[in-house]
Write a protein that holds these residues in place. Structure first.
Motif, short mmCIF file in Angstrom:
data_model
loop_
_atom_site.label_atom_id
_atom_site.label_comp_id
_atom_site.label_asym_id
_atom_site.label_seq_id
_atom_site.Cartn_x
_atom_site.Cartn_y
_atom_site.Cartn_z
N UNK A 95 22.70 28.68 -30.10
CA UNK A 95 23.94 29.11 -29.45
C UNK A 95 23.66 29.86 -28.15
N UNK A 96 22.61 30.69 -28.15
CA UNK A 96 22.28 31.43 -26.93
C UNK A 96 21.94 30.50 -25.78
N UNK B 38 25.12 28.87 -24.54
CA UNK B 38 25.92 29.80 -23.74
C UNK B 38 25.36 29.90 -22.33
N UNK B 39 24.03 30.04 -22.27
CA UNK B 39 23.36 30.17 -20.99
C UNK B 39 23.61 28.91 -20.14
N UNK C 299 27.22 28.86 -18.77
CA UNK C 299 27.51 29.79 -17.68
C UNK C 299 26.88 29.32 -16.37
N UNK C 300 25.60 28.91 -16.46
CA UNK C 300 24.87 28.54 -15.25
C UNK C 300 25.31 27.17 -14.73
N UNK D 61 28.49 26.99 -12.40
CA UNK D 61 28.25 27.65 -11.11
C UNK D 61 27.37 26.78 -10.21
N UNK E 181 33.44 25.73 -9.20
CA UNK E 181 34.48 26.57 -8.61
C UNK E 181 34.41 26.61 -7.09
N UNK E 182 33.19 26.48 -6.57
CA UNK E 182 32.98 26.44 -5.14
C UNK E 182 31.91 25.39 -4.87
#
Lengths: 273, 267
Positions: free
Chosen positions: B177-178, B181-182, B185-186, B189, B194-195
């Protein structure tokens, strides 16, 4: 009075304490969660900062002002997420039929659902936005008069309350949507994204949805433009003092949430079994 | 060999059909992608206007194309780190996968690609159409659409091979899971969700380019929006092929090393 209050909240406190203990006992897992939550905060900050570093200002906000908007919006969201975020799990409870257990207990359903968990790891994300808030308050050169303190305090109370209402609204809608749970993400998580933006860049449809129906502009943007004396409110046709209405927006959001939750729970027919 | 590719083609079709049963979920995804699209495009258009009509090579049209192409692809590339393999390793079901006369990685990637292709129908194409009708999306002409579609196909394949790596780490960690999650998130981006990553400071562009994530979203949107010319498009495609090879080889090596460590209780 206080004794009866102690007695009536005892079951909730017992559950919450057990949830907190369980998170503290799985240390590695908690650290991973807290770290990732921290990273989410940092990445979201980067998304805002990178864009505003490129240009002088967007929609009447410069980098300093938008940092304040971001900090208030994100701090509000992460606090609401900590307390109410697990309402997102409702579709799983519905599918597995475990929600029926809540119905069997002589306590209000929503209160049980909300107090069934608390995600301490979200504090890591709240810490990022709190740090940004401190920096942004410094950068904006605020004078500590009653006007500033009152407006900031009002925004920091109304914001989490408004976002909490969003989670409850979404949970109520899940009773109807089932597999379509992602639909509400558009407004809950889309709402968080919207709350960090200057509402002055939105066209009319976005303004209707995220300015008024889901009052995201009232969580951070409007209080900040009122606080800093910017023309942000008049850009969307509202008076300059409108930031003071943040609590009204929070009430409106909760009215919306209460109706949604009531319709949802009335609609629910049970999971069988 | 002929027999071999037929299995994977069938798995692609199976993944496609499996995804077609989740219609309501697809509708939810469409609403979410479109709403985020409107918020993104409002902010980025205002940013481009604030920069006198051109920001890091993006004009008003290119930014609209970037937003709607990336939102349309979002459902088909896996930026969430979600994967069945991690769960199958944790429960031990992966043993059955190892017993089948099909390559574990090949089967996983084929099923994921099939699922992604289907997702374009209820989610990707409508998102793009709504954006095109409401905001207007000028796409590049010439060979760009052809290279762009190729790039989109590479993007969903690279996303599948990369997510496979996240899952296969479970052979060592059991609880992934960790890592997921990582990844989640990465990936968003660095993929330019988003950009556009080109807005980043130089050191961050270098960091993003050192990961497979821009191959999943940024490069195809660059090609389809016409932000890069044909030479630039070929460069992007080469980078995508490079990441495909790297992630495929890494996956094979990890499976070979990890399957010896696999321990399943019960039987």
């Amino acid at each position: 009075m206080s004794r009866s209050l102690t007695a009536s909240t005892a079951p909730y406190r017992a559950v919450l304490a057990s949830r907190i203990r369980s998170q503290r006992s799985h240390r590695v897992s908690f650290r991973v969660d807290a770290l990732s939550s921290l990273l989410v905060g940092v990445v979201e900050l980067a998304e805002v900062a990178v864009l505003y570093l490129q240009v002088e200002g967007i929609g009447g906000l410069d980098l300093r002002a938008v940092l304040l908007v971001f900090a208030i919006a994100d701090l509000s969201f992460s606090l609401a997420d900590m307390a109410f975020g697990h309402c997102d799990n409702l579709p799983e409870y519905l599918r597995a039929g475990t929600l029926d257990v809540f119905y069997l207990r002589p306590q209000p359903l929503l209160l049980q659902l909300v107090t069934s968990d608390i995600q301490l790891r979200r504090l890591a994300r709240a810490a990022v936005s709190l740090a940004v808030l401190v920096v942004a308050v410094g950068l904006n050169d605020l004078s500590w008069d009653p006007h500033t303190v009152g407006l900031l305090a009002l925004a920091l109370v109304s914001g989490p309350v408004t976002f909490a209402a969003m989670f409850v609204w979404a949970a109520g809608a899940q009773f109807f949507l089932l597999d379509g749970a992602e639909t509400t993400n558009a407004f809950v998580y889309g709402g968080r994204y919207a709350a960090t933006q200057p509402a002055s860049v939105w066209g009319r449809p976005l303004l209707v949805v995220f300015g008024f129906a889901f009052p995201m502009a009232f969580t951070a943007y409007l209080p900040v433009v009122t606080l800093l004396g910017l023309d942000g409110a008049s850009r969307i046709g509202l008076p300059d003092w409108v930031g003071w209405l943040a609590p009204v927006a929070a009430l409106w959001a909760w009215a919306f949430a209460a109706v949604s939750w009531r319709l949802g729970t009335r609609h629910y027919q049970g999971g069988g079994g | 060999m002929r027999h071999g590719t037929r299995v994977y083609r069938r798995l692609v079709v199976a993944g496609f059909r499996r995804q077609s049963t989740y219609r309501l979920a697809a509708l939810g995804g469409l609403v979410a992608n479109t709403t985020f699209g409107f918020l993104k495009v409002a902010l980025l258009l205002a940013a481009v206007r604030a920069a006198d009509g051109s920001l890091e090579g993006y004009d008003v049209g290119a930014v609209a194309a970037y937003v709607w192409v990336s939102q349309a692809m979002l459902g088909s590339v896996n930026l969430m780190g979600r994967n069945d393999l991690a769960e199958r390793i944790r429960t031990g079901d992966v043993v059955v996968d190892f017993l089948r006369p099909v390559d574990v990685q090949g089967a996983f990637v084929a099923t994921e690609v099939g699922r992604s292709l289907f997702t374009f129908l209820p989610r990707g194409l409508p998102t793009f159409t709504i954006g095109a009708l409401v905001v207007g999306v000028p796409l590049a002409g010439g060979v760009a659409p052809v290279l762009g579609v190729l790039s989109v196909l590479l993007a969903i394949t690279v996303s599948a091979t990369t997510v496979f790596l996240v899952g296969v780490v479970g052979l060592w960690l059991v609880e992934t899971r960790g890592v997921q999650l990582f990844y989640m998130i990465v990936s968003g981006f660095f993929a330019g969700l988003y950009l556009p990553i080109w807005f980043f400071p130089d050191w961050l562009v270098v960091a993003a380019s050192a990961t497979p994530f821009p191959s999943m979203l940024m490069y195809p949107t660059d090609i389809l929006s016409g932000r890069v010319d044909t030479t630039g498009a070929l460069g992007h495609l080469a980078a995508q092929v490079g990441w495909l090879v790297v992630t495929l080889v890494a996956g094979q090596l990890l499976v070979r090393a990890g399957r010896r460590r696999l321990e399943v209780q019960g039987g």
